[in-house]
Enzyme design. Structure first.
Site, PDB file in Angstrom:
ATOM      1  N   GLU A 140       0.824  -1.211   0.000  1.00 13.71           N
ATOM      2  CA  GLU A 140       0.000   0.000   0.000  1.00 13.71           C
ATOM      3  C   GLU A 140       0.858   1.261   0.000  1.00 13.71           C
ATOM      4  OE1 GLU A 140      -2.793   0.573   3.251  1.00 13.71           O
ATOM      5  OE2 GLU A 140      -3.702   2.267   2.195  1.00 13.71           O
TER       6      GLU A 140
ATOM      7  N   ASP B 190      -0.516  -4.993   3.146  1.00  6.92           N
ATOM      8  CA  ASP B 190      -1.084  -3.794   3.757  1.00  6.92           C
ATOM      9  C   ASP B 190      -0.506  -3.727   5.166  1.00  6.92           C
ATOM     10  OD1 ASP B 190      -2.487  -1.649   4.680  1.00  6.92           O
ATOM     11  OD2 ASP B 190      -4.395  -2.254   3.780  1.00  6.92           O
TER      12      ASP B 190
ATOM     13  N   ILE C 171      -0.706  -1.537   7.603  1.00  8.85           N
ATOM     14  CA  ILE C 171      -1.770  -1.269   8.593  1.00  8.85           C
ATOM     15  C   ILE C 171      -3.058  -1.088   7.810  1.00  8.85           C
ATOM     16  CG2 ILE C 171      -2.629   0.190  10.462  1.00  8.85           C
ATOM     17  CD1 ILE C 171       0.176   1.221  10.954  1.00  8.85           C
ATOM     18  N   ASP C 172      -3.943  -2.060   7.881  1.00  4.79           N
ATOM     19  CA  ASP C 172      -5.272  -1.871   7.295  1.00  4.79           C
ATOM     20  C   ASP C 172      -6.181  -1.415   8.435  1.00  4.79           C
ATOM     21  OD1 ASP C 172      -7.201  -1.948   5.178  1.00  4.79           O
ATOM     22  OD2 ASP C 172      -8.090  -3.632   6.234  1.00  4.79           O
TER      23      ASP C 172
ATOM     24  N   THR D 254      -5.935   2.275   9.150  1.00  2.00           N
ATOM     25  CA  THR D 254      -5.015   3.299   9.666  1.00  2.00           C
ATOM     26  C   THR D 254      -5.745   4.328  10.541  1.00  2.00           C
ATOM     27  OG1 THR D 254      -3.573   3.002   7.769  1.00  2.00           O
ATOM     28  CG2 THR D 254      -3.301   5.035   8.977  1.00  2.00           C
TER      29      THR D 254
ATOM     30  N   ASP E 239      -6.258  -4.480   0.375  1.00  2.00           N
ATOM     31  CA  ASP E 239      -7.292  -4.533   1.419  1.00  2.00           C
ATOM     32  C   ASP E 239      -7.960  -5.904   1.471  1.00  2.00           C
ATOM     33  OD1 ASP E 239      -7.171  -1.746   2.180  1.00  2.00           O
ATOM     34  OD2 ASP E 239      -8.236  -1.259   0.328  1.00  2.00           O
TER      35      ASP E 239
END
Ligand code: IPD
Length: 262
Positions: free
Chosen positions: A67, A83, A85-86, A88, A210
């Site tokens: 990402e 990802d 940190i999905d 955030t 995601d």
């Protein structure tokens, strides 16, 4: 395939530990992306750097799509979808639904996925054809749920024109289902479908990072994942539910798809 999963799990756990240890009480927004509400923190970038370094050390030659760092080509036929940190915004506010999401794709097919929902201490895993697991327990999504009794998770993109369309869709969906949940992490939403904590998830316009890992976890728990009109998720919509509920939700959402740019 098991090796991919074991490596992905090790890396996702290490990144999660780093994020927990280094998260300040009030993380700062480092930059904004697609809109002022689409934020990135220094730890999103640090976690992706750690993950990329571990992948490069263990499997030089694999491609990575992340990402924060974009596409790094490789020649092995294996691509990692990252990802760091999905969720955030949840990370920023200290809410518990954020995760590290890692998927491994071989020749274009996702074969392993790990979603580490760090604050909850929950690590969801799946490898293609071998089921989805949480803490050693095999997961099975809910089945036989009629649409009016479905608890449905959803999410919203960050661009305001997209949100206007999403609000219209939500206004149509809400009176026709049991209720809606918006947790704030697409990967965790997909794991919630896998674990039977919600019956379905839909969102317009999520990115590959995601849904790649969470999507495999949900599919391995018996769910169906797709877009509208038989398309892949992402092009128009990401929809996930047990097969019977998938069709009912799809048919409800189809007339609302104006094919407009949102
Ligand atoms: C977001 C989250 C959110 C979803 C957004 C995503 P990010 O990812 O998954 O739940 O509604 O569409 O962009 O930006 O937190 O990695």
């Amino acid at each position: 395939m098991t090796d991919y999963l074991a490596l992905a799990e090790d890396i996702a756990r290490e990144a999660g530990e780093m994020l927990l240890a280094k998260r300040p009480d009030r993380p700062e927004v480092l930059a904004v992306k697609s809109s002022p509400t689409d934020v990135v923190t220094a730890l999103d970038r640090a976690a992706e750097e750690l993950i990329r370094a571990r992948i490069a050390a263990a499997r030089p030659g694999d491609a990575v799509l992340g990402e924060e760092g974009g596409d790094t080509p490789g020649g092995s036929g294996v691509r990692w979808i990252v990802d760091p940190i999905d969720g955030t915004v949840n990370f920023l506010y200290g809410l518990p639904d954020w995760c590290v999401s890692l998927a491994v794709e071989v020749d274009g097919e996702v074969v392993a996925g790990v979603v580490n929902v760090v604050p909850r201490g929950e690590v969801f895993t799946a490898s293609r054809g071998s089921g989805a697991y949480l803490a050693g327990r095999r997961l099975q999504c809910n089945t036989g749920v009629p649409l009016p009794q479905a608890l449905v998770a959803t999410g919203f993109g960050y661009e305001s024109n997209r949100r206007e369309v999403q609000a219209e869709v939500l206004a149509h969906v809400l009176p026709r289902v049991r209720d809606i949940r918006r947790y704030g992490s697409a990967a965790a939403d997909l794991c919630a479908v896998a674990a039977g904590r919600v019956d379905a998830y839909y969102e317009r316009g999520v990115n590959t990072w995601d849904h790649a890992a969470g999507g495999l976890i949900a599919v391995e728990a018996g769910a169906r994942l797709g877009g509208l009109r038989g398309r892949e998720p992402n092009s128009d919509l990401t929809l996930c539910a047990a097969p019977d509920l998938f069709d009912a939700l799809h048919d409800m959402l189809l007339p609302l798809d104006p094919e407009r740019d949102a």
